[in-house]
Design a protein around this motif. Structure first.
Motif, mmCIF file in Angstrom:
data_model
loop_
_atom_site.group_PDB
_atom_site.id
_atom_site.type_symbol
_atom_site.label_atom_id
_atom_site.label_comp_id
_atom_site.label_asym_id
_atom_site.label_seq_id
_atom_site.Cartn_x
_atom_site.Cartn_y
_atom_site.Cartn_z
ATOM 1 N N UNK A 1 -12.762 1.855 10.719
ATOM 2 C CA UNK A 1 -12.847 0.398 10.697
ATOM 3 C C UNK A 1 -12.581 -0.177 9.310
ATOM 4 N N UNK A 2 -12.479 0.687 8.296
ATOM 5 C CA UNK A 2 -12.140 0.224 6.946
ATOM 6 C C UNK A 2 -10.670 0.452 6.608
ATOM 7 N N UNK A 3 -9.925 1.064 7.512
ATOM 8 C CA UNK A 3 -8.530 1.405 7.252
ATOM 9 C C UNK A 3 -7.603 0.240 7.574
ATOM 10 N N UNK A 4 -6.526 0.135 6.818
ATOM 11 C CA UNK A 4 -5.539 -0.918 7.046
ATOM 12 C C UNK A 4 -4.740 -0.624 8.312
ATOM 13 N N UNK A 5 -4.704 -1.544 9.266
ATOM 14 C CA UNK A 5 -3.900 -1.303 10.473
ATOM 15 C C UNK A 5 -2.422 -1.196 10.166
ATOM 16 N N UNK A 6 -1.969 -1.908 9.115
ATOM 17 C CA UNK A 6 -0.555 -1.846 8.749
ATOM 18 C C UNK A 6 -0.149 -0.425 8.342
ATOM 19 N N UNK A 7 -1.056 0.287 7.712
ATOM 20 C CA UNK A 7 -0.765 1.669 7.330
ATOM 21 C C UNK A 7 -0.627 2.542 8.578
#
Length: 282
Positions: free
Chosen positions: A123-129
């Motif tokens: 939940x802390x990760x960038x969705x764009x990545x």
């Protein structure tokens, strides 16, 4: 169901996961946990991948586990004993937000031992990545976003663009399952095409396994008896086992939180049949 979905993604898109987690594209093959020890070690919740230089140990968790640190140490010792010259990366990927401090723990410490591992809170990760790689698209809905439904729509649009129908169906099915952790099934069913999910090899493989096993046993039985009735009985047994396997898969999906309607669509049963399964003891 969530563990199996994550394992499916890692097995089939290992290079996408290596790009994300290792920072480079590495061809990885699965390492069976039985190669590390004759004693069972939670093969249902772990992924072990290896190349010539590295072993990647992944664990996907929907909730904190107070034994995680010791498990990481236990695996590390087993892996080192078998592969002392290979680099080891151990990563725990937590899927759902929580207030527990356990999801921040990256070490296991005793009086004379200290072992370190890595943690990713999805939940802390960038969705764009994550959206850079096909194999990570199903995880994107669980990434950092204030509007998971809007993110699901983005992912659905990307999946629609995939030309390989097998990949398209499998990723749609995986996305639906993981999105069920944060979204209502009615929303998922509205956004994702049910026909793609229903034809996914993820489900077909499970059903085919039971059917093939039953047919093989039936044919062997019929041949041994050398009688037409033996073959007929074998084929009937095959059908019965395939149907039983289908009902078991449906019950597993219901226990995982997938709605009756969506389960019926994916498995090929009627809503009434699935509803009846929900009332049966597991």
């Amino acid at each position: 169901m969530f563990d199996n979905t994550c394992k499916f993604l890692v097995e089939n898109f290992s290079e996408d996961f290596s790009n994300w987690l290792l920072g480079k594209r590495v061809k990885l093959t699965e390492l069976e946990s039985t190669e590390l020890s004759s004693q069972p070690i939670r093969a249902d919740a772990v992924m072990l991948l290896q190349s010539e230089e590295i072993i990647l140990h992944l664990e996907f968790q929907t909730r904190p586990d107070p034994t995680m640190g010791f498990r990481m140490l236990d695996y590390a010792i087993r892996i080192y004993r078998k592969f002392p010259n290979k680099q080891l990366r151990q990563i725990v990927i937590y899927l759902l937000p929580t207030n527990s401090r356990m999801v921040y723990e990256t070490t296991f410490v005793t009086a004379n031992t200290r072992h370190e591992f890595e943690v990713i809170r999805l939940w802390e990760q960038s969705p764009e990545v994550l959206q850079q790689w096909l194999g990570l698209l199903p995880l994107t809905v669980l990434a950092k976003t204030a509007e998971p439904e809007a993110m699901l729509r983005q992912v659905a649009q990307q999946i629609e663009q995939i030309e390989d129908q097998t990949q398209q169906r499998n990723l749609a099915s995986s996305t639906a399952i993981l999105a069920g952790l944060v979204l209502e099934q009615e929303i998922i069913e509205r956004v994702l095409r049910s026909d793609m999910m229903r034809e996914s090899s993820m489900y077909q493989a499970i059903l085919a396994e039971g059917e093939a096993k039953g047919k093989a046993e039936g044919k062997a039985e019929g041949k041994a008896e050398g009688k037409a009735e033996g073959r007929a009985e074998g084929e009937a047994k095959a059908r019965a086992e395939a149907e039983a396997r289908m009902r078991q898969v449906a019950q597993n999906m219901l226990r995982s939180g997938i709605s009756i309607e969506m389960t019926a669509q994916l498995i090929g049963l009627t809503v009434a049949e699935v509803a009846a399964l929900q009332e049966q003891p597991s």
